[in-house]
Enzyme design. Structure first.
Site, PDB file in Angstrom:
ATOM      1  N   HIS A   1     -11.098   1.241   4.613  1.00  0.00           N
ATOM      2  CA  HIS A   1     -10.111   0.296   4.095  1.00  0.00           C
ATOM      3  C   HIS A   1     -10.804  -0.635   3.107  1.00  0.00           C
ATOM      4  O   HIS A   1     -11.972  -0.965   3.277  1.00  0.00           O
ATOM      5  CB  HIS A   1      -9.526  -0.484   5.273  1.00  0.00           C
ATOM      6  CG  HIS A   1      -8.409  -1.394   4.865  1.00  0.00           C
ATOM      7  ND1 HIS A   1      -7.315  -0.938   4.156  1.00  0.00           N
ATOM      8  CD2 HIS A   1      -8.208  -2.718   5.046  1.00  0.00           C
ATOM      9  CE1 HIS A   1      -6.498  -1.954   3.932  1.00  0.00           C
ATOM     10  NE2 HIS A   1      -7.022  -3.046   4.456  1.00  0.00           N
TER      11      HIS A   1
ATOM     12  N   ASP B   1      -5.496  -8.653   1.463  1.00  0.00           N
ATOM     13  CA  ASP B   1      -5.569  -7.420   2.247  1.00  0.00           C
ATOM     14  C   ASP B   1      -4.211  -6.723   2.153  1.00  0.00           C
ATOM     15  O   ASP B   1      -3.315  -6.950   2.970  1.00  0.00           O
ATOM     16  CB  ASP B   1      -5.919  -7.777   3.691  1.00  0.00           C
ATOM     17  CG  ASP B   1      -6.169  -6.535   4.546  1.00  0.00           C
ATOM     18  OD1 ASP B   1      -5.904  -5.426   4.060  1.00  0.00           O
ATOM     19  OD2 ASP B   1      -6.620  -6.677   5.690  1.00  0.00           O
TER      20      ASP B   1
ATOM     21  N   CYS C   1      -5.229   1.094  -1.017  1.00  0.00           N
ATOM     22  CA  CYS C   1      -5.809  -0.246  -0.805  1.00  0.00           C
ATOM     23  C   CYS C   1      -7.013  -0.453  -1.722  1.00  0.00           C
ATOM     24  O   CYS C   1      -7.324  -1.562  -2.119  1.00  0.00           O
ATOM     25  CB  CYS C   1      -6.194  -0.444   0.652  1.00  0.00           C
ATOM     26  SG  CYS C   1      -7.137   0.914   1.357  1.00  0.00           S
TER      27      CYS C   1
ATOM     28  N   ASN D   1       0.862  -1.189   0.000  1.00  0.00           N
ATOM     29  CA  ASN D   1       0.000   0.000   0.000  1.00  0.00           C
ATOM     30  C   ASN D   1       0.897   1.239   0.000  1.00  0.00           C
ATOM     31  O   ASN D   1       1.725   1.389   0.877  1.00  0.00           O
ATOM     32  CB  ASN D   1      -0.870  -0.009   1.257  1.00  0.00           C
ATOM     33  CG  ASN D   1      -1.918   1.087   1.225  1.00  0.00           C
ATOM     34  OD1 ASN D   1      -1.721   2.131   0.600  1.00  0.00           O
ATOM     35  ND2 ASN D   1      -3.022   0.863   1.886  1.00  0.00           N
TER      36      ASN D   1
END
Length: 1118
Positions: free
Chosen positions: A455, A472, A208, A203
């Site tokens: 997020h 993630d 993200c 990131n």
């Protein structure tokens, strides 16, 4: 304060806003407006453990807008056996946002090495509409270095203080913290590739949202194959070519062992880092990226891939009911936007999508030849694409609130989606019924957070097997189907009571993590789409390029691993000094980063190293003499002493330890080489204690230039007068040229350069090895004045303090307007004078400057006061950071005059016309409200020349104050509430003894909440009521005053409201009976309410638009 036990907080990070709090002036944290947090453990991804129960803490802050403190701590509360507190910055931590953090309350007294991990959310409660509460969740490993964590940009101050928004009610703010303390799990050892076979994406700020989309596209193998087959060449640069950057990224995702960076790709989009740090809209990015790729694929072997994969078609139709007329239009789509609000699942959204609308009554359809006709209108699908992208409308614009909101309602989606159901109800008559539209779920993109940020991550099953994976950012984990589907439906979850048997109600909480995009793959196409992609699909030049990159990476890794076996030796020579002095550097002798460096094994004898030097520089070993450098107490760095023969027999490692007390430091040397008459190296002269090595710089005031001219050995007992001829020779002057000598002593923090007496010995002048003498021609005093910097000290002073300043207009804070070279010692007047000169302005006092905030990359909220700082250096410093940007504006009156004035924005409500005009009133600070109204009278149109005016404070559609005429204006704040001026009606001037002046407000009831909420809107006003007057009589006067048509007025309901509770009135009720109490706190809390729908258009003005809250649309520039 209340402490409750709520539900677990959804996993959520808000990297783009997360920073350790830093009260910048008091400690040395480096807070950044945008900083990705250290990745914290995700307990849900590991085996279950018993965590302490979660808790909720509520903090009511009264008198919030009038707080006069930079930061404020809550009371301490305990969760998981630890003490916590909330820290807020009411006016922002050097940003125009409310800043809020969770803080370990007793961090100062905890034992060394303490650490704890918590998931938590911080929220500002909307006291009118709970659904507009702003909540942000994150997780953090707290320790002594980072004992607080949270959000520097929690929510815009303009929004927080906006009276119409509902966050500040009666000047009370309600803050909530929900905290779960987790067992610390060792995250750092987790290896995504080893555990799952896949790697994540790094990131780079707030990217993200992009990472989750890229992972989804990468895991559509047909798409990846097409990207690999786009023609690129070895001459392309990834940072300038989207196809190559995407090929490179996909290749690394396929073959790398660790997470992959996206910087090259965002560079190829033409995004600067500022773009990367803004959360864009994912759906928009998806469309823009696909359009770009479609365009780049034209004329290549993969032309049409995007359409083949993602393009479907629907038909818009209008069909008349009573005549034979039908109009149709075919349209293509790459994704479908489905309603979430009011729909329980995907099928309900599709039902709504194809819902038939009746066009009748006032809304009849105008059909060619047939005129106005009753008709039905709708959409049906001609065909669906092999890869179906469904965008769920989780974000909607709320017209009532004039803001964007996130819909967190429960919304289900199936593992298998049958779009042929109910006999193909979604299909148009032209659809090919032989194609089976049965889809299987491939990926679920999730947004966790609120409308202000959050997020993004994705659940994907790359091969459509039963195994799901969570992508993630850098971390990839295996997940079960429940996590990927059910837990992403959204809605509410209930936590059972913690003490069964007690009558405590279960706690419900909204899940802020939910799906916002779904990708389905058609069953009949899945073998074609989930195809094999291997090395032969990747262009040879791409493989070579990436192999080379990998080798370099491995080489660096190896060097790092072997670093303890080697030492770096940096060798400076006369050539380096001549090359650098006067160009790259002015002070000291050399920048060691720009000289030749050797990587040498520590056990190599120094004598052997000299052979390496001989090879490199062509200087035979016997003619080399090396000097060690030393850092002096005054922070200068000079050659200190030559190496002794005994030292040269030692190993390089031993020698480095002699020269440096710092472990792993480099060995820095000066190579002294003497040249004979034929300019070839000769043996260096013997050096006794009496000999001093001096270095010489020559200054030319005519050209304003400084350069290195060489070095000499002098005797300590000798005098400068004895070497003048030699110096003239080195400078190229005639032997008898008069010259002045100065010693360059130091330059930090200030320049120290002093004249050297030519008649005093070198030793008496305290000169030693490595000292620097600067010299220049002597000028008669009168001649010296023609030069900007007539002597060495003045020139070095100038060089030390010079600064290029980039000026930007405050109206365009992102664009440099012009740059000026200035001295940091310039006074305030010097700076504004130069700016005025640049702008062709006669009066420099009309220039107002604003400093730059290095962290937010924005102008500071408050401008620099007239002569409010001493020097340019004070304007450019922002806590411990220094900037080179200033913002300017040109005022219509001189700044000193403006500072003596108070500027107020006053909204004038015309007595007879339905109009509001904003006037800017500027008066001396000691003026009164009476002066404001007198000034306003000269600017507005009155219904009567003798009309009297009054000034009101209106906050959240209620009147809080009538300002006394003698109140000083200096302390009136027009930033967060509206100042309203109006004529005083005649009837109010002659109030009878039994007459009452009451507040009248408009309101609606919002029943969408669990309990009914009263919401005020529109313009509040005063009304005189007489004793015994009934509601029916009052209604006549209200209707006349507001000029409401009968038909509409008949729908209005009237109520007496006290503290937000309505008591509806009948026409025969005597209104004055309800307004008997005089001891009510704040008259605005008892009012006559007019209940009706808010149909008025939103006013176009807003007194305080926060100049920094804007969001850019996604653009890919290349």
């Amino acid at each position: 304060m209340t402490l409750m036990t709520p539900a677990p907080i959804d996993q959520q990070e808000d990297e783009e806003m997360l920073v350790p709090h830093s009260d910048l002036a008091e400690n040395n944290h480096q807070p950044m407006e945008v900083a990705a947090p250290a990745e914290a453990p995700n307990p849900a991804d590991n085996q279950p453990v018993d965590d302490p129960p979660p808790s909720r803490f509520t903090w009511r802050i009264d008198g919030f807008a009038r707080l006069n403190t930079k930061k404020l701590y809550s009371e301490t509360f305990v969760v998981g056996g630890y003490k916590w507190r909330v820290l807020v910055f009411p006016k922002g931590n050097n940003v125009d946002y409310l800043s809020m953090y969770l803080d370990v309350a007793d961090s100062a007294s905890l034992p060394y090495g303490w650490s704890r991990y918590a998931q938590f959310s911080l929220g500002v409660i909307n006291q009118i509409h709970n659904k507009y509460t702003v909540r942000k969740d994150t997780q953090h490993q707290f320790n002594a270095r980072e004992s607080d964590w949270g959000f520097t940009s929690f929510m815009p101050l303009g929004e927080l203080y906006d009276a119409t928004r509902g966050y500040l009610v009666h000047d009370t703010l309600i803050v909530e913290a929900e905290v779960i303390v987790r067992r610390v799990v060792d995250y750092w050892t987790y290896d995504s590739k080893k555990e799952t076979g896949y790697v994540g994406l790094k990131n780079q700020g707030a990217t993200c949202y992009m990472n989750s989309l890229l992972q989804t596209l990468y895991h559509i193998p047909y798409f990846r194959k097409a990207v690999y087959h786009m023609p690129t060449t070895e001459n392309d640069m990834p940072s300038a070519s989207i196809p190559l950057a995407l090929q490179s990224l996909f290749y690394k995702l396929q073959y790398s062992d660790s997470s992959v960076a996206t910087k090259e790709l965002t560079k190829s989009f033409g995004w600067d880092t500022y773009d990367s740090f803004m959360q864009h809209d994912v759906q928009e990015l998806n469309r823009v990226l696909c359009e770009k790729l479609e365009d780049k694929m034209k004329g290549t072997v993969v032309e049409g891939t995007i359409q083949k994969l993602f393009e479907g078609h629907h038909m818009n139709y209008i069909e008349c009911i009573n005549v034979d007329y039908k109009s149709t239009r075919k349209e293509s789509f790459y994704d479908l936007q489905l309603d979430v609000k009011g729909c329980r699942d995907v099928y309900a959204s599709f039902d709504k999508y194809v819902e038939v609308e009746r066009l009748e009554g006032d809304n009849k359809y105008h059909a060619e030849q047939y005129g106005l006709q009753d008709a039905k209108k709708g959409v049906l699908f001609i065909d669906f694409p092999p890869v179906l992208q469904l965008q769920l409308k989780r974000f909607e614009y709320d017209f009532m609130r004039d803001t964007m909101v996130k819909i967190n309602d429960r919304y289900e989606f199936p593992l298998q989606l049958d779009l042929d159901r109910e006999d193909g109800k979604y299909l148009s008559p032209d659809a090919d019924r032989s194609v089976r539209n049965l889809y299987t779920l491939h990926s679920v993109l999730v947004h966790s957070g609120g409308v202000h940020g959050g997020h993004y991550y994705a659940f994907i099953r790359p091969t459509l097997s039963d195994q799901w994976y969570k992508f993630d950012d850098e971390r990839v984990t295996k997940e079960d189907i429940k996590r990927a589907l059910e837990e992403q439906y959204g809605g509410e979850e209930e936590l059972p009571p913690t003490n069964p048997g007690f009558n405590n109600t279960p706690f419900k909480f909204t899940k802020y993590s939910n799906a916002y995009m779904l990708v389905y793959i058609r069953e009949s196409d899945k073998d074609k789409i989930i195809c094999d992609v291997d090395e032969k699909d990747i262009a040879e030049h791409l493989r070579e390029r990436l192999k080379k990159e990998q080798e370099e990476k491995e080489h660096k890794k190896k060097e790092k691993a072997e670093a303890h076996l080697y030492t770096i030796i940096k060798v400076a020579r006369d050539e380096d000094l001549a090359e650098q002095i006067g160009k790259d550097i002015y002070f000291d002798l050399v920048d060691h980063d720009k000289v030749k460096s050797f990587r040498i094994q520590k056990q190599m004898p120094f004598n052997i190293f000299k052979e390496e030097v001989a090879k490199e520089f062509g200087v035979p070993v016997q003619f080399q003499r090396f000097w060690l450098w030393a850092k002096r107490q005054n922070h200068t760095y000079r050659p200190n002493r030559p190496l002794m023969p005994a030292e040269e027999t030692q190993s390089v490692g031993q020698l480095r330890e002699v020269s440096n007390k710092v472990p792993n430091a480099e060995l820095k040397l000066f190579l002294e080489v003497e040249l004979g008459l034929d300019m070839h190296p000769i043996a260096p002269p013997d050096k006794s204690k009496e000999d001093i090595l001096l270095f010489f710089k020559l200054y030319d005031p005519e050209k304003g230039e400084l350069r290195y001219v060489g070095r000499l050995f002098v005797k300590g007992t000798g005098k400068p007068a004895e070497i003048l001829t030699k110096l003239n020779e080195m400078a190229g002057y005639s032997p008898d040229q008069e010259i002045e000598l100065y010693e360059e002593i130091k330059f930090e923090p200030n320049v120290m350069c002093e004249p050297v007496d030519k008649k005093v010995t070198f030793r008496a002048s305290q000169l030693e090895d490595g000292d620097i003498l600067c010299f220049q021609k002597s000028f008669p005093t009168e001649n010296g004045e023609q030069f900007s910097y007539p002597d060495v000290p003045s020139f070095l002073e100038y060089v030390h303090n010079r600064q290029i300043v980039h000026f930007r207009s405050l109206e365009k804070p992102k664009e440099d307007d012009f740059s000026l070279e200035m001295s940091k010692l310039y006074t305030y007047d010097d700076v504004v004078e130069r700016v005025a000169q640049q702008l062709g302005l006669d009066d420099p006092s009309k220039i107002r400057l604003t400093s730059h905030n290095c962290y937010s990359q924005q102008p500071k909220p408050h401008p620099i006061k007239y002569r409010g700082v001493d020097h340019l250096s004070d304007m450019l410093v922002h806590y411990n950071q220094s900037s080179d940007i200033l913002y300017y504006e040109v005022l219509d009156i001189p700044l000193p005059e403006l500072q003596g004035l108070k500027t107020l924005k006053v909204a004038f409500h015309h007595a007879t016309k339905d109009e509001v005009v904003i006037h800017t009133i500027r008066l001396p600070k000691q003026s009164t409200v009476g002066d404001v109204l007198s000034d306003l009278k000269t600017k507005v149109e009155l219904s009567d020349p003798n009309a009297e005016l009054r000034l009101l404070e209106v906050f959240y559609h209620k009147i809080y104050k009538i300002f006394p005429l003698n109140e000083k204006i200096e302390n009136i704040n027009d930033q967060y509430w509206t100042l309203r001026a109006e004529e005083i009606p005649e009837e109010e001037k002659s109030l009878g003894q039994t007459d009452r002046l009451i507040h009248v407000y408009h309101f609606t009831k919002d029943t969408s909440q669990t309990q009914t909420q009263i919401q005020n809107f529109g313009e509040p006003f005063f009304l005189v009521i007489h004793e015994g007057e009934t509601l029916a009589e009052i209604k006549v006067r209200v209707q006349k005053k507001l000029q409401v048509p009968d038909e509409e007025f008949a729908k209005w309901r009237f109520a007496f409201l006290s503290l937000g509770r309505p008591e509806y009135l009948q026409d025969h009720d005597v209104v004055s009976n309800r307004f008997q109490r005089r001891d009510v706190y704040g008259a605005w809390e008892q009012y006559l309410g007019l209940e009706h729908s808010d149909t008025a258009p939103k006013r176009a003005y807003a007194a305080n638009q926060n100049r920094h809250t804007f969001e850019k649309p996604v653009k890919i520039y290349n």
